[in-house]
Design a protein around this motif. Structure first.
Motif, PDB file in Angstrom:
ATOM      1  N   GLY A 194     -28.974  30.533  11.882  1.00 34.85           N
ATOM      2  CA  GLY A 194     -28.537  29.339  11.166  1.00 34.85           C
ATOM      3  C   GLY A 194     -27.099  29.000  11.474  1.00 34.85           C
ATOM      4  O   GLY A 194     -26.742  27.834  11.665  1.00 34.85           O
ATOM      5  N   PHE A 195     -26.262  30.018  11.564  1.00 38.52           N
ATOM      6  CA  PHE A 195     -24.848  29.807  11.816  1.00 38.52           C
ATOM      7  C   PHE A 195     -24.638  29.211  13.207  1.00 38.52           C
ATOM      8  O   PHE A 195     -23.929  28.221  13.381  1.00 38.52           O
ATOM      9  N   ILE A 196     -25.294  29.784  14.191  1.00 40.58           N
ATOM     10  CA  ILE A 196     -25.110  29.303  15.565  1.00 40.58           C
ATOM     11  C   ILE A 196     -25.675  27.895  15.713  1.00 40.58           C
ATOM     12  O   ILE A 196     -24.996  26.977  16.199  1.00 40.58           O
ATOM     13  N   VAL A 197     -26.917  27.708  15.248  1.00 40.83           N
ATOM     14  CA  VAL A 197     -27.550  26.396  15.392  1.00 40.83           C
ATOM     15  C   VAL A 197     -26.757  25.339  14.632  1.00 40.83           C
ATOM     16  O   VAL A 197     -26.484  24.255  15.138  1.00 40.83           O
ATOM     17  N   GLY A 198     -26.361  25.676  13.401  1.00 39.85           N
ATOM     18  CA  GLY A 198     -25.611  24.736  12.580  1.00 39.85           C
ATOM     19  C   GLY A 198     -24.306  24.335  13.250  1.00 39.85           C
ATOM     20  O   GLY A 198     -23.957  23.157  13.319  1.00 39.85           O
ATOM     21  N   THR A 199     -23.580  25.314  13.780  1.00 34.90           N
ATOM     22  CA  THR A 199     -22.294  25.024  14.415  1.00 34.90           C
ATOM     23  C   THR A 199     -22.489  24.132  15.634  1.00 34.90           C
ATOM     24  O   THR A 199     -21.755  23.159  15.839  1.00 34.90           O
ATOM     25  N   LEU A 200     -23.491  24.459  16.439  1.00 37.52           N
ATOM     26  CA  LEU A 200     -23.727  23.662  17.656  1.00 37.52           C
ATOM     27  C   LEU A 200     -24.117  22.235  17.287  1.00 37.52           C
ATOM     28  O   LEU A 200     -23.595  21.279  17.872  1.00 37.52           O
ATOM     29  N   CYS A 201     -25.012  22.086  16.319  1.00 38.40           N
ATOM     30  CA  CYS A 201     -25.497  20.750  15.968  1.00 38.40           C
ATOM     31  C   CYS A 201     -24.401  19.916  15.331  1.00 38.40           C
ATOM     32  O   CYS A 201     -24.382  18.702  15.454  1.00 38.40           O
ATOM     33  N   GLN A 202     -23.482  20.582  14.638  1.00 35.34           N
ATOM     34  CA  GLN A 202     -22.476  19.841  13.898  1.00 35.34           C
ATOM     35  C   GLN A 202     -21.508  19.138  14.849  1.00 35.34           C
ATOM     36  O   GLN A 202     -20.794  18.230  14.439  1.00 35.34           O
ATOM     37  N   GLN A 203     -21.497  19.526  16.105  1.00 35.15           N
ATOM     38  CA  GLN A 203     -20.542  18.924  17.042  1.00 35.15           C
ATOM     39  C   GLN A 203     -20.853  17.454  17.315  1.00 35.15           C
ATOM     40  O   GLN A 203     -20.044  16.732  17.866  1.00 35.15           O
ATOM     41  N   VAL A 250     -38.272  32.125   9.515  1.00 35.45           N
ATOM     42  CA  VAL A 250     -38.498  30.679   9.656  1.00 35.45           C
ATOM     43  C   VAL A 250     -38.038  29.956   8.393  1.00 35.45           C
ATOM     44  O   VAL A 250     -37.385  28.923   8.452  1.00 35.45           O
ATOM     45  N   TYR A 251     -38.361  30.533   7.242  1.00 33.08           N
ATOM     46  CA  TYR A 251     -38.076  29.853   5.988  1.00 33.08           C
ATOM     47  C   TYR A 251     -36.610  29.978   5.595  1.00 33.08           C
ATOM     48  O   TYR A 251     -35.994  29.014   5.135  1.00 33.08           O
ATOM     49  N   ALA A 252     -36.032  31.161   5.788  1.00 34.75           N
ATOM     50  CA  ALA A 252     -34.675  31.404   5.282  1.00 34.75           C
ATOM     51  C   ALA A 252     -33.606  30.818   6.198  1.00 34.75           C
ATOM     52  O   ALA A 252     -32.450  30.695   5.794  1.00 34.75           O
ATOM     53  N   THR A 253     -33.975  30.455   7.424  1.00 36.07           N
ATOM     54  CA  THR A 253     -32.983  29.860   8.317  1.00 36.07           C
ATOM     55  C   THR A 253     -32.616  28.448   7.846  1.00 36.07           C
ATOM     56  O   THR A 253     -31.542  27.951   8.169  1.00 36.07           O
ATOM     57  N   ILE A 254     -33.517  27.817   7.071  1.00 39.83           N
ATOM     58  CA  ILE A 254     -33.250  26.434   6.630  1.00 39.83           C
ATOM     59  C   ILE A 254     -31.941  26.333   5.847  1.00 39.83           C
ATOM     60  O   ILE A 254     -31.053  25.575   6.245  1.00 39.83           O
ATOM     61  N   PRO A 255     -31.783  27.090   4.733  1.00 43.44           N
ATOM     62  CA  PRO A 255     -30.520  26.935   3.999  1.00 43.44           C
ATOM     63  C   PRO A 255     -29.322  27.403   4.814  1.00 43.44           C
ATOM     64  O   PRO A 255     -28.240  26.823   4.689  1.00 43.44           O
ATOM     65  N   ALA A 256     -29.510  28.436   5.635  1.00 41.75           N
ATOM     66  CA  ALA A 256     -28.389  28.929   6.440  1.00 41.75           C
ATOM     67  C   ALA A 256     -27.862  27.812   7.337  1.00 41.75           C
ATOM     68  O   ALA A 256     -26.661  27.569   7.425  1.00 41.75           O
ATOM     69  N   THR A 257     -28.797  27.084   7.992  1.00 43.05           N
ATOM     70  CA  THR A 257     -28.387  25.992   8.877  1.00 43.05           C
ATOM     71  C   THR A 257     -27.768  24.864   8.082  1.00 43.05           C
ATOM     72  O   THR A 257     -26.692  24.352   8.411  1.00 43.05           O
ATOM     73  N   ARG A 258     -28.456  24.493   7.000  1.00 42.17           N
ATOM     74  CA  ARG A 258     -28.010  23.350   6.213  1.00 42.17           C
ATOM     75  C   ARG A 258     -26.588  23.550   5.681  1.00 42.17           C
ATOM     76  O   ARG A 258     -25.739  22.676   5.803  1.00 42.17           O
ATOM     77  N   TYR A 259     -26.333  24.722   5.119  1.00 44.17           N
ATOM     78  CA  TYR A 259     -25.019  24.939   4.521  1.00 44.17           C
ATOM     79  C   TYR A 259     -23.934  25.093   5.573  1.00 44.17           C
ATOM     80  O   TYR A 259     -22.779  24.745   5.324  1.00 44.17           O
TER      81      TYR A 259
END
Lengths: 317, 717
Positions: free
Chosen positions: B541-550, B594-603
Motif C-alpha cells: 500500500g505504501f509503495i503503490v500509494g506513493t507512486l500513484c500520488q505523483q 487483497v483486502y487490507a491493502t485498500i486502507p493502506a493505499t488510501r491513507y
C-alpha cells in the motif's frame, strides 16, 4: 424534520395494521392460507428439493415461502415457528441438533425418506491407484500410501480434509488416533463445503492424492466417489457415547421434520408431506440438474416436477 | 551516558526487548503442552482441571501460570448463553391466543417482543421489495392470507426494470447532472442484462430499510451524546469495541434474538452501521465553533431550531462522511447477512460459490459493488445539492423531472405490456430479465481461472510450499512459543513507553482479558496471521500509494479501485485463491492482503495529499530535488496520517482473518464460525468477537497515542 415525522407516522400506521393483521381468526376448513415456510440451505439437492416440495404444496393449493437458513440452526427456528418444515435431516451431521430440538419440544419427527445416507471420509475413484488396498481402511497403515497425500503444511504426514468443525467436531481426528493412524495421517478442517469441492477440483487438475469428507447422495456420486471402509458402526462406539472411537459412520436416515403446529394448521399439506419419500436416485438427479446441467434451482425443480408427475401425484391422494 | 540521554526512548525499547526475550528463554514449554486443534476444551478428559463459578463448571488444561494463564473468564460465554436462553425461553411467559390452532400458547415476553419488532421490519422490507418486484405480502399485511388466496388480483404488480432504470437515471440527473445519470443508467442496464435484476432488488430492498434507519438512529444517538456527557460516556466503549469487532461475530447473538430472515439481516446491518454514524456525528458537532452557536442563540433559535438549522448544517461535512460509511457498511454486510437468511445477491453469490461457479459469483459481486458506488454517489450529490429558489419558472421548468419520470413510467408500462405479447415463452424481457436468462460471462471467468491454474500451477506450488515451510510455519510456532507473561510484559511495556501509565493500563487490561479467556492460543494464531498480512499490505500500500500520488490521474484511478474493492464481497476471491493455494494459511493470507491493502493505499495517498502546497513550493524554492522533498518533507509530515491508515489496515486484516475461517483456519474465526451453528453459540460468538475486537483495540490504542504525540511534536493539527 418532515422525514422523521413521516417515518413516525409510517411506524404507527404499520404497527396498527400489523396488529390487525395478526387477527386472522377466520380459519377455513382445511389448510390455513398462511404460507408454509420452507428453508433452503447451501447445497444443491436440498435447494432443488425445497422448490420441488414447494411446488407440490402449491399444486395442493397452499401458499409457500422460502427462507435461506443455516443447516444446524434451522431446527431451533422450526421449534420457535419461524420455519415450518425441514426435508433433509441427515443423521450423522444434523441428528444431534435435531434430537436436541426434539427434546425441547415444538418440533415433530415426520418420518424418513426412502434414501439412506452415508457421510464419511472417502476419495474420488482416480485416487485409488495412489494407495493400493483401498477402500479398506487398513491400506492407510502403509507409509507408502500416506506419503502420496502429503501437503506443505501437514508436517510430512498424509493429510485428510475433514469438513468444518461444525459438522461433527473432533470425530474424525479421534477415529484416526484410535485406529493408530495418528503417526501417518493428520486431519485438517476445511472451513466450508466450498473448500471441499475446491480441493476436489484442484486435486483432479493436479493429479495428486486427496482424501476428503463427503456424503451420499451428492452430486459427486456421478463422477465416481468411494467411501473408505472403516470398522463397522455399532451403537455407542463413538467417544461422545463412551466408546473407543474405532468405527466408521452409520448407515444413516434422512428424515423430515415439522413444526408442532403444522399438522393442526395445514392438515392436508402435513399429510402429503408425511407421504413424501425421495430415493437416492431421485435426490441425485435433482442435484445433477443443477451441478452438472447448470440449471437454476427453480428451473431444475420445475423440470423434475414435470418429468416425475406420476411420483408426486401419488402422494397427493 | 551521553547516548542514553540523547535517545532515552531507544534505550527503553531495548530494555523492554531484553526483558521480553529473557522471559521467553527462562520459561520452558511445558511437556504436556499441545495446541488444541479440535474442540477438546468441550470434551471431558481426566487430564483437565476444573473450577466452578456462579454454578457453571469450567474445564481447561492447566499449565504453569507463567506459560498460559488459567481461563478465569471461562464462565463468561456460558453465563451469557444461559442468560440469553433464559431471557428468550423462560423469562415472563405470557399467554397468547394463537388463532391458527385455536388455542392459547405460552410465549416468553422477550420472544414475543422481538418477533413483533421483526414483523414490522419484514413489513417495511416487503413493501419496498414488492414495489420493485411485485408480490402479495404487503396486501396480506393489511388483509389476510385468506383474502389474497380468494382474490388472485390482489397483489402489487412490481415495476418493470425499464421504469426503475429510467427513474434512477432521472433522479441522478436531478441530483448531480449528466455524468451521474449516465452512470446510473449503465449500472441498471448492466444489472438487468446480466439477469441479476431480481436478486439485486431483493438486496436493495433490505438496504433501503437498513441504511435510512441506521442514519436516523446514528444521528439521534450522536446528537444525544453531544448534548449529554453521561450518554457519551456510556456509548464510547461500545463504539470503540464495535469498530474493531468483526461483523461476522455479531451474527450469532442477532440470530438468537431475532431469528433468521431479511429482518434479522436489517438488524445486524444496523448494529454494524450505526457506530460509525454516531462517531462521525459527534466529531462533526464537536467541530462547530462556539461563535456559530452564539450567533444562532442570538437570533433567538429554540433548542430544536438550533439543532436542525445551525448545528447539523454546520457539521454537515462529517455527517456526510457518516452517510457514506453507512452505505459502504450496508453493502459490505450484503453477503455476510445471507448467512442468517437475507435473500438476494449475497445468497446467490454463496450458492454460486458452492458450485465453484466463480464467474457467476463475480457477476453478482460486481452488482453489489456497482449499486453501492451508485447509491454512495447519489447520497453525496443529494447532500451537496443547493436548493434553488427561482420564483418565475414555467410549469414545465419546475416539474421537468417529474414529467420525464411520468413519461418513463408510461413508456415502460406500455413496453412491458407490449412485451407480454411479443415474448411468448413466459419470459417477458421488457418486464424483468429472469435470473440466469441474461447474458453471462461466467464461462469466460471460469475458463480464466482454469487457464491460470494450468499455466502457473508449478510455480504456484513451489512458492506455496516455500512460503508455508520457511515462513508461515516458523512464524506461527514463534508466536505460540511466547509465554503469556512475556507477551503481557511486552504489551504493557510498549504501552508505557508510548503513552505513559494510562496507556499501559488500558492495553494491559485488554490483553489480560484475552489471556484469561479460554482462547489465548487461538488469539495468538489470529495475531500471527494478522501481523503477516499487515506487514505485506502496508508495504504494498505504501509503495503503490506513493507512486500513484505523483500524478493526479493515477491518484483518482487508484481511489476508484479502492472503492470497488472495498465493497466487492471478499468471498468471491476466496474460492479461486483456495483452488490455487489449497486449504492452507497461504490462501487466507492472500485474501487478507487483497483486502487490507485498500486502507493502506488510501491513507498513504490521502496523507501525502494533506501536505500543504505552500510547503511544496517552499521546498522547491530552497532547491531540493523531488526525491529529497519526498523523503525529507512529505513523508515525515504525512506520517501521522499514514499511521492512521495502519490502524485501519489492522482492522481490515483482522476482519479478513476471521472470514478466512471459511477456507479453514485454526484461530478465533474457526470458533466464531462454529458458534454460528451452535444452538448455545450466542455467548461464545460474542466473547470471541470481543477477543478479536480487543486485539484490534490494543494496536489502535498504541498507534493513536503515538500519532497524537507525533502530531504535537510536528506542530500540525
Amino acid at each position: 424534520m418532515p422525514m422523521i415525522i413521516g417515518l413516525i407516522v409510517l411506524v404507527v400506521i404499520g404497527l396498527v395494521f400489523f396488529m390487525q393483521s395478526t387477527d386472522k381468526s377466520a380459519k377455513k376448513a382445511g389448510d390455513s392460507a398462511e404460507p408454509i415456510v420452507i428453508p433452503t440451505h447451501n447445497w444443491s439437492s436440498q435447494v432443488v428439493m425445497a422448490y420441488v416440495i414447494g411446488g407440490i404444496f402449491e399444486a395442493n393449493g397452499n401458499n409457500v415461502k422460502y427462507v435461506p437458513a443455516d443447516s444446524q440452526a434451522v431446527y431451533e427456528s422450526i421449534r420457535i415457528g419461524d420455519v415450518t418444515i425441514s426435508h433433509e435431516v441427515w443423521e450423522s451431521a444434523f441428528g444431534k441438533s435435531f434430537t436436541t430440538a426434539l427434546d425441547k419440544g415444538g418440533i415433530l419427527d415426520w418420518g424418513d425418506h426412502e434414501a439412506r445416507t452415508l457421510e464419511d471420509m472417502g476419495y474420488p475413484d482416480w485416487v485409488a491407484a495412489k494407495c493400493p488396498g483401498l477402500p479398506d481402511w487398513t491400506a492407510l497403515k502403509n507409509p507408502d500410501c500416506a506419503k502420496n497425500f502429503v501437503t506443505p503444511d501437514s508436517g510430512g504426514k498424509g493429510r485428510m480434509l475433514e469438513g468444518p468443525q461444525t459438522w461433527h467436531g473432533d470425530l474424525i481426528p479421534q477415529r484416526i488416533d484410535a485406529l493408530g493412524l495418528g503417526d501417518l495421517w493428520v486431519v485438517k478442517f476445511a472451513g466450508s463445503a466450498d473448500a471441499l469441492w475446491a480441493e476436489l477440483a484442484a486435486a483432479k487438475k493436479e493429479d495428486r492424492g486427496t482424501i476428503i469428507f463427503n456424503w451420499t447422495p451428492n452430486f459427486t456420486d456421478g463422477a465416481g466417489f468411494t467411501f473408505i471402509k472403516f470398522p463397522p458402526y455399532t451403537a455407542g462406539c463413538r467417544p461422545e457415547d463412551g466408546g473407543d472411537g474405532k468405527c466408521g459412520s452409520p448407515d444413516g436416515y434422512l428424515k423430515k421434520a415439522v413444526n408442532a403446529d403444522f399438522p393442526k394448521t395445514h392438515p392436508g399439506a402435513a399429510d402429503i408431506f408425511k407421504k413424501m419419500s425421495f430415493s437416492t436416485g431421485q435426490i441425485g438427479a435433482m442435484a445433477a440438474l443443477v451441478d452438472l446441467d447448470k440449471m437454476t434451482h427453480e428451473d431444475a425443480a420445475k423440470k423434475w416436477l414435470a418429468d416425475n408427475e406420476s411420483v408426486w401425484k401419488a402422494w397427493m391422494n | 551516558m551521553e547516548l542514553l540521554k540523547k535517545y532515552p526512548k531507544l534505550f527503553q525499547w531495548l530494555f523492554l526487548l531484553i526483558v521480553f526475550f529473557a522471559l521467553c528463554f527462562a520459561i520452558d514449554v511445558p511437556e504436556t503442552y499441545k495446541f488444541i486443534r479440535g474442540q477438546a476444551e468441550f470434551i471431558k478428559d481426566p487430564n483437565q482441571s476444573t473450577y466452578i463459578l456462579f454454578g457453571k463448571e469450567v474445564r481447561y488444561y492447566a499449565f504453569d501460570n507463567f506459560w498460559r494463564l488459567p481461563p478465569l473468564l471461562g464462565w463468561l460465554p456460558i453465563w451469557i448463553n444461559d442468560g440469553l436462553f433464559f431471557l428468550l425461553n423462560e423469562w415472563m411467559p405470557m399467554e397468547f391466543w394463537d388463532s391458527a390452532t385455536q388455542e392459547y400458547k405460552t410465549r416468553p415476553l422477550v420472544l414475543q417482543i422481538s418477533r413483533n419488532i421483526t414483523a414490522f421490519m419484514t413489513f417495511l422490507i416487503e413493501l419496498i421489495r414488492e414495489i420493485l418486484l411485485g408480490g402479495v405480502e404487503t396486501i396480506v399485511a393489511f388483509t389476510s392470507w385468506n383474502f389474497v388466496s380468494a382474490y388472485p388480483w390482489a397483489k402489487l404488480p412490481g415495476l418493470p426494470w425499464t421504469i426503475v432504470a429510467a427513474g434512477a437515471a432521472i433522479l441522478a440527473y436531478k441530483l448531480s447532472g449528466k455524468g451521474l445519470a449516465i452512470f446510473a443508467a449503465l449500472v441498471m442496464i448492466y444489472i438487468s442484462v446480466f439477469g441479476q435484476w431480481k436478486p439485486s432488488m431483493q438486496t436493495l430492498s433490505f438496504i433501503l430499510v437498513a441504511a435510512p434507519l441506521s442514519f436516523i438512529f446514528g444521528l439521534s444517538l450522536g446528537v444525544m451524546a453531544y448534548k449529554s456527557k453521561r450518554v457519551e460516556k456510556a456509548l464510547y466503549p461500545i463504539l470503540l469495541v464495535m469498530q474493531t469487532m468483526p461483523q461476522y461475530a455479531v451474527l450469532v447473538p442477532a440470530m438468537v434474538l431475532f431469528g433468521i430472515g431479511d429482518h434479522a439481516a436489517v438488524i445486524i446491518t444496523m448494529v454494524v452501521a450505526i457506530p460509525p454514524m454516531i462517531l462521525l456525528t459527534l466529531i462533526g458537532l464537536r467541530g462547530v465553533s462556539p461563535e456559530v452557536i452564539e450567533a444562532g442563540k442570538m437570533s433567538g433559535c429554540s433548542n430544536w431550531q438550533l439543532l436542525t438549522e445551525v448545528l447539523i448544517p454546520t457539521a454537515r461535512r462529517d455527517i456526510l462522511i457518516g452517510v457514506n460509511q453507512v452505505i459502504m457498511v450496508c453493502f459490505s454486510m450484503a453477503v455476510i447477512s445471507a448467512f442468517i437468511g437475507a435473500k438476494g445477491l449475497g445468497w446467490n453469490l454463496l450458492l454460486a460459490l458452492n458450485q465453484l461457479n466463480i464467474g457467476l459469483a463475480l457477476e453478482a459481486g460486481l452488482c453489489i459493488s456497482l449499486i453501492a458506488i451508485l447509491l454512495d454517489k447519489m447520497s453525496l450529490a443529494w447532500a451537496n445539492k443547493q436548493t434553488d429558489y427561482f420564483g418565475n419558472l414555467t410549469f414545465y421548468q419546475r416539474y421537468k423531472n417529474t414529467i420525464f419520470f411520468g413519461g418513463a413510467v408510461l413508456i415502460g408500462a406500455i413496453l412491458a405490456i407490449f412485451g407480454s405479447f411479443f415474448f411468448k415463452e413466459g419470459f417477458n424481457y421488457l418486464y424483468e430479465v429472469p435470473h440466469n436468462k441474461g447474458i453471462s460471462t461466467a464461462d469466460f471467468w471460469n475458463k480464466g481461472v482454469d487457464w491460470i491454474f494450468d499455466t502457473f500451477f508449478v510455480y504456484i506450488k513451489a512458492f506455496n510450499t516455500w512460503l508455508i515451510t520457511e515462513v508461515l510455519q516458523p512464524m506461527r510456532a514463534l508466536y505460540l512459543r511466547m509465554p503469556a507473561v512475556a507477551t503481557l510484559v511486552l504489551v504493557v511495556g510498549a504501552g508505557y513507553i508510548i503513552g505513559g501509565i494510562r496507556s499501559a493500563f488500558t492495553v494491559g487490561g485488554l490483553t489480560l482479558f484475552i489471556a484469561l479467556s479460554p482462547w489465548w492460543d487461538r488469539a495468538l494464531v489470529t495475531t500471527y496471521m494478522a501481523t503477516f498480512g499487515v506487514i505485506i499490505s502496508c508495504t504494498i500500500g505504501f509503495i503503490v500509494g506513493t507512486l500513484c500520488q505523483q500524478n493526479k490521474y493515477t491518484t483518482n484511478f487508484m481511489l476508484g479501485v479502492c472503492d470497488i474493492f472495498q465493497t466487492f464481497p471478499s468471498f468471491v476471491y476466496l474460492i479461486p485463491v483456495m483452488m490455487l493455494f489449497g486449504v492452507t494459511d497461504t490462501s487466507v493470507l492472500i485474501a487478507v492482503i487483497v483486502y487490507a491493502t485498500i486502507p493502506a493505499t488510501r491513507y498513504t495517498i490521502e496523507g501525502l495529499r494533506s501536505v500543504p502546497a505552500a510547503l511544496h513550493d517552499a521546498a522547491t524554492m530552497s532547491g531540493v530535488t523531488k526525491l529529497q522533498r519526498l523523503f525529507k518533507i512529505e513523508f515525515p509530515l504525512a506520517f501521522p496520517h499514514m499511521m492512521l491508515g495502519l490502524n485501519q489496515t489492522i482492522v481490515f486484516a483482522l476482519f479478513m482473518v476471521i472470514i478466512g475461517a471459511f477456507i479453514g483456519t485454526e484461530d478465533l474465526g474457526q470458533y466464531i464460525l462454529k458458534a454460528l451453528s451452535d444452538k448455545a453459540g450466542g455467548g461464545k460468538g460474542l466473547v470471541l468477537g470481543i477477543c478479536v475486537a480487543f486485539i484490534g483495540l490494543i494496536f489502535d490504542n498504541l498507534i493513536r497515542t503515538w500519532v497524537e504525540k507525533r502530531k504535537k511534536h510536528l506542530g500540525i493539527d
